[in-house]
Write an enzyme that holds these catalytic residues in place. Sequence first.
Site, PDB file in Angstrom:
ATOM      1  N   ASP A 173       6.237  -7.798  -4.697  1.00  0.00           N
ATOM      2  CA  ASP A 173       5.568  -6.331  -4.112  1.00  0.00           C
ATOM      3  C   ASP A 173       4.540  -6.763  -3.003  1.00  0.00           C
ATOM      4  OD1 ASP A 173       4.818  -3.452  -4.445  1.00  0.00           O
ATOM      5  OD2 ASP A 173       2.893  -4.414  -4.959  1.00  0.00           O
ATOM      6  N   ASP A 181       1.006 -10.843  -4.957  1.00  0.00           N
ATOM      7  CA  ASP A 181       1.352 -11.316  -6.121  1.00  0.00           C
ATOM      8  C   ASP A 181       2.996 -11.524  -6.184  1.00  0.00           C
ATOM      9  OD1 ASP A 181       2.564  -9.047  -6.487  1.00  0.00           O
ATOM     10  OD2 ASP A 181       0.842  -8.220  -7.598  1.00  0.00           O
ATOM     11  N   TYR A 234       0.972   1.473  -9.760  1.00  0.00           N
ATOM     12  CA  TYR A 234       1.829   2.317  -9.269  1.00  0.00           C
ATOM     13  C   TYR A 234       2.341   3.575 -10.006  1.00  0.00           C
ATOM     14  CZ  TYR A 234       2.545  -1.061  -5.355  1.00  0.00           C
ATOM     15  OH  TYR A 234       2.562  -1.951  -4.246  1.00  0.00           O
ATOM     16  N   GLU A 269      -4.796  -7.016   1.451  1.00  0.00           N
ATOM     17  CA  GLU A 269      -3.539  -7.119   0.867  1.00  0.00           C
ATOM     18  C   GLU A 269      -2.356  -6.291   1.595  1.00  0.00           C
ATOM     19  OE1 GLU A 269      -1.646  -7.587  -3.732  1.00  0.00           O
ATOM     20  OE2 GLU A 269      -3.373  -6.234  -3.516  1.00  0.00           O
TER      21      GLU A 269
END
Length: 620
Positions: free
Chosen positions: A164, A167, A324, A571
């Site tokens: 994703d 990670d 999410y 990120e």
Amino acid sequence: MSMYGRDPWGGPLEINAADSATDDDRSRNLQDFDRAALSRPLDETQQSWLLGPGEQKKKKYVDLGCIIVSRKIFVWTVGTLVVSAFLAGFITLIVKTVPRHRHAHPPLDNYTLALHKALMFFNAQKSGKLPKHNNVSWRGSSCLDDGKGQSGTFYKDLVGGYYDAGDAIKFNFPQSFAITMLSWSVIEYRQKYEDAGELTHVKEIIKWGTDYFLKTFNSTADTINTLVAQVGSGDTSGGSTTPNDHYCWMRPEDIDYKRPVTTCSSCSDLGAEMAAALAAASIVFKENKAYSQKLVHGARTLFKFSREQRGRYSAGGSEAATFYNSTSYWDEFVWGGAWLYYATGNSSYLQLATTPGIARHAGAFWGGPDYGVLSWDNKLAGAQVLLSRLRLFLSPGYPYEEILRTFHNQTSIVMCSYLPFFTSFNRTKGGLIQLNHGRPQPLQYVVNAAFLATLYSDYLEAADTPGWYCGPNFYSTEVLRDFAKTQIDYILGKNPRKMSYIAGFGNHYPKHVHHRGASIPKNKIRYNCKGGWKWRDTSKPNPNTLVGAMAAGPDKHDGFHDVRTNYNYTEPTLAGNAGLVAALVALSGDRTTGIDKNTIFSSVPPMFPTPPPPPAPWKP
């Protein structure tokens, strides 16, 4: 002496003695006359008269075996060929020896250059056994045991797909949205991808995702009751020290801890979103009939599952709620229904997508602070643009016209809200629209809006419509395109910090992207779960550039902290980069290359609108 005779015509005929000459005199006079006449050159015909047949001028011929030609013609022909060959050789020699001044192709625009890099991010996020041509030197095959060795499951393995973000978790909900967005951009702008030399690449990226999705449920069945929602874990609540994808800082290639599989049986949002991804991809791969039909079948099965087993995939305190969280599944019903209609031509999906009750639950008839913001959670704005397309180009009429007109009007309002003349959303001093109202990680929403704005302007132009109304004011399609350009230009470097938010693009970009694989050197040393923490916490730049990764973005004051541990700034995510790719390809290349108007309708049957029912009989 003269003699007189009688002229037969009535006059006297006189013959003088002086005129009577001898034959010798007459012959001598004729010779004098002939010499005077023959002093002129005679042509061949005259000579033949005088010389007779035995004294004609002889022509010379050349016998070539199969044909006899005049020697004069032969000489001229051979001479011409020799001279021509000499000239051709001389010209060739000049062309090869004189330095060439090649006309260079015009330089690629920034959007195309950034597109090449943005697509490379997906290569770096691949899980599973990587192909030889992956072109990311510091990545290798990883997590080859995902989903294996678990008896009694409906899946054989879950190898593949995409990590994703920074990670190694595979969150299927945002991953599905990313594949849907990429597919949509290919359907609309296939020619632009081809012009940029990226069509094969982006299709391979999409197929890597759809191949994985087909593993996450029983894709050969017509009915299912369970779906994989997630592979991996990131729960560190309560100070847990159990090795997982968030507690550990490791290269994906070195992961040795267990990666749990999360399934769901009441997850309408996830099922409908994955159905949308497979349906959209089936249009991308329509030339591969067998694979396209396989995707359509899987999409039908998933959508049926989403409708029959209602619920949010992140409900009930699941881990997904932390990372999410899905707020509703009604928008996915409209979104998934629209994509399945385009993929199959089955009007039952269009009827569902245009059901007023579903649209109302999805929030189509009311505003709110986040109205018009397309994201991995809420697809309503995208669904309304997608269905406005149907009204603009096919005008299906009754019974769809009323709700389609509503979607079209709402799309116009959303486009108005993006413009700087209105106050629906604030902007930073540097000009970045605040679609998430100053909350962290803003860029993922900005790129989606830039894509929708450019796409809608292209829809209007393809429909020969010069613009649209915001209240009493008319705005041209160029205004929408300008909005998209200013936002993407901000991301590419036209901002107060004069930095690009895309790793590897420009001279100044984030060097501490929050990403495990990029931050740990590939030096044949295996760093265990905690051994990688030193690379997480170092202030040194990442040893590997995560090319094309769009950082989360600046804050509401245009500020940015290039710090690896601050994921709200540094990120990247799959969903964010998918929107970036879509916006970049829409703005890239030749301005005259618009949308592919017809491909999305390739499975839609001809429209013969049903006439509305007759009015009720008049009663006095």
